[in-house]
Design an enzyme around this catalytic site. Structure first.
Site, PDB file in Angstrom:
ATOM      1  N   ARG A  66     -15.072  -5.554  -0.639  1.00 30.16           N
ATOM      2  CA  ARG A  66     -14.399  -5.314   0.680  1.00 30.16           C
ATOM      3  C   ARG A  66     -13.773  -3.777   0.479  1.00 30.16           C
ATOM      4  O   ARG A  66     -13.032  -3.443  -0.294  1.00 30.16           O
ATOM      5  CB  ARG A  66     -13.293  -6.273   1.061  1.00 30.16           C
ATOM      6  N   VAL A  67     -13.796  -2.965   1.558  1.00 37.37           N
ATOM      7  CA  VAL A  67     -13.263  -1.753   1.665  1.00 37.37           C
ATOM      8  C   VAL A  67     -12.537  -1.646   2.981  1.00 37.37           C
ATOM      9  O   VAL A  67     -12.717  -2.057   3.926  1.00 37.37           O
ATOM     10  CB  VAL A  67     -14.372  -0.669   1.760  1.00 37.37           C
ATOM     11  N   GLY A  68     -11.364  -1.354   2.744  1.00 36.98           N
ATOM     12  CA  GLY A  68     -10.180  -1.394   3.864  1.00 36.98           C
ATOM     13  C   GLY A  68     -10.163   0.056   4.577  1.00 36.98           C
ATOM     14  O   GLY A  68     -11.032   0.990   4.547  1.00 36.98           O
ATOM     15  N   ASP A  69      -9.138   0.270   5.368  1.00 33.63           N
ATOM     16  CA  ASP A  69      -9.071   1.411   6.013  1.00 33.63           C
ATOM     17  C   ASP A  69      -8.565   2.643   5.135  1.00 33.63           C
ATOM     18  O   ASP A  69      -8.853   3.816   6.041  1.00 33.63           O
ATOM     19  CB  ASP A  69      -8.016   1.239   7.219  1.00 33.63           C
ATOM     20  N   GLY A 125      -6.355  -3.819   7.434  1.00 38.17           N
ATOM     21  CA  GLY A 125      -7.072  -2.515   7.329  1.00 38.17           C
ATOM     22  C   GLY A 125      -8.341  -2.907   8.317  1.00 38.17           C
ATOM     23  O   GLY A 125      -8.855  -1.782   9.124  1.00 38.17           O
ATOM     24  N   THR A 185      -1.153   1.813   7.314  1.00 39.95           N
ATOM     25  CA  THR A 185      -0.789   0.469   6.108  1.00 39.95           C
ATOM     26  C   THR A 185      -0.683  -0.598   7.218  1.00 39.95           C
ATOM     27  O   THR A 185      -0.210  -0.537   8.298  1.00 39.95           O
ATOM     28  CB  THR A 185       0.533   0.531   5.136  1.00 39.95           C
ATOM     29  N   GLY A 186      -1.551  -1.710   6.709  1.00 36.76           N
ATOM     30  CA  GLY A 186      -1.341  -2.961   7.674  1.00 36.76           C
ATOM     31  C   GLY A 186      -3.007  -3.673   7.326  1.00 36.76           C
ATOM     32  O   GLY A 186      -3.530  -3.207   6.383  1.00 36.76           O
ATOM     33  N   THR A 191       0.792  -1.319  -0.017  1.00 36.19           N
ATOM     34  CA  THR A 191      -0.219  -0.075  -0.006  1.00 36.19           C
ATOM     35  C   THR A 191       0.824   1.358  -0.084  1.00 36.19           C
ATOM     36  O   THR A 191       2.062   1.153   0.457  1.00 36.19           O
ATOM     37  CB  THR A 191      -0.852  -0.024   1.491  1.00 36.19           C
TER      38      THR A 191
HETATM   39  N1  ASP Z   1      -4.165  -0.933   4.680  1.00 28.44           N
HETATM   40  C1  ASP Z   1      -4.623  -1.920   3.599  1.00 28.44           C
HETATM   41  C2  ASP Z   1      -5.898  -2.414   3.574  1.00 28.44           C
HETATM   42  O1  ASP Z   1      -6.166  -3.112   4.499  1.00 28.44           O
HETATM   43  C3  ASP Z   1      -3.602  -3.326   3.349  1.00 28.44           C
HETATM   44  C4  ASP Z   1      -1.962  -2.606   3.721  1.00 28.44           C
HETATM   45  O2  ASP Z   1      -1.802  -1.579   3.939  1.00 28.44           O
HETATM   46  O3  ASP Z   1      -1.165  -3.482   3.342  1.00 28.44           O
HETATM   47  O4  ASP Z   1      -6.643  -2.350   2.496  1.00 28.44           O
END
Ligand code: ASP
Length: 310
Positions: A189-192, A214, A211-212, A161
């Protein structure tokens, strides 16, 4: 004081890919910094930096994004202006080549904050976007990872990301984040990343991009709480470390996460609790530009790196 920090994702970046990840982040930071050095707005600088990372197939944003469970590409992105809290975001939009530019169009349009799904294409087309021809956003690596995951059925965070935060010469802060999300996610799906206060936040005191995993970042409202902690007196780096540790301790993010931030004093952070995170920063505090970049395997002592880069 002008400064920009970018990240290319927290997760596990294989050693063979460290150089490309570092180079991509450094190039994006320079692109954004050039805007700031020319007197440009932080908002334009973070957009330029994230656009550069979306164009780089090494990252999970734009071309090179991870694939959904169905093998499709769905993008999330957001851009936020700390001056007035305006934010533009897009979520789960298929086959979108320039997610951050569409998020910026949502911000500039001002009617809504977040447009989602294939229906967002009506707005996107009016703003000059066209769906990427089938397959053109799918890199060989993204396809190979998707195939491997289908065989192993492993739940894996996407990594790669991208995000950027900046402060401009007028003291304005801005943040932007763009991603394909997590590998093998359910379509829809919607992430953070596109959610204000979760993966992306900017106000008059702090700009941050996370990042990480979500789902864990959303539950923690990570970037908003980071801003509140800095407002209460913490440094961005100390607050980021404490919040990431709390996310792990509470079981929300066992695999760790990362965040970049800059506050109104120009103090910066690139902090992660994952095996690696790619990042780059350029700052001029009146003594000339200092730059730092890396794919760190430990919490990045970014302030120290910038101080010695002189
Ligand atoms: N935060 C992102 C998500 O969950 C993924 C990522 O940062 O690797 O969509």
């Amino acid at each position: 004081m002008i400064a920009i920090v970018v990240h290319g994702g927290a997760g596990t970046i294989e050693p063979a890919r460290h150089a490309a990840a570092t180079a991509g982040c450094a190039a994006a930071a320079r692109r954004g910094y050039a805007r700031l050095a020319a007197g440009g707005a932080a908002l334009d600088a973070v957009q330029a930096a994230v656009r550069a990372l979306e164009d780089d197939p090494a990252f999970n944003a734009g071309v090179g994004a991870v694939l959904t469970r169905d093998g499709t590409v769905e993008l999330d992105a957001a851009i936020m202006d700390g001056v007035d809290g305006r934010i533009g975001a897009i979520a789960a939009v298929p086959d979108l080549r320039r997610p951050i530019d569409l998020a910026r169009a949502v911000l500039d349009d001002g009617e809504h904050v977040l447009l989602a799904g294939a229906a967002a294409w009506a707005f996107a087309r009016r703003h000059g976007h066209a769906p990427a021809p089938p397959g053109t956003m799918v890199t060989a690596r993204a396809l190979a990872r998707w195939r491997a995951q289908r065989i192993e059925r492993a739940a894996e965070v996407g990594g790669g990301t991208v995000g950027a935060v900046a402060i401009d010469g007028a003291g304005r802060l801005a943040a932007a984040t763009s991603t394909g999300g997590i590998l093998g996610k359910r379509p829809g799906r919607v992430g953070d990343s596109p959610l204000p206060g979760c993966g992306t936040w900017a106000d008059r005191g702090l700009a941050a991009s996370a990042t990480g995993p979500g789902e864990a970042i959303i539950r923690a409202t990570l970037t908003r709480r980071l801003a509140l902690a800095v407002e209460a007196g913490a440094t961005p780096a100390a607050a980021a470390a404490a919040l990431l540790d709390e996310m792990i301790a509470t079981g929300g993010a066992a695999a760790g996460a990362g965040v970049i931030a800059v506050d109104r004093a120009g103090r910066i952070a690139a902090t992660h609790r994952t095996p690696t995170m790619a990042f780059a920063a350029v700052r001029d505090d009146g003594r000339g530009a200092q730059a730092a970049a890396g794919t760190s395997t430990a919490t990045a002592p970014l302030e120290a790196q910038l101080a010695s880069a002189g």
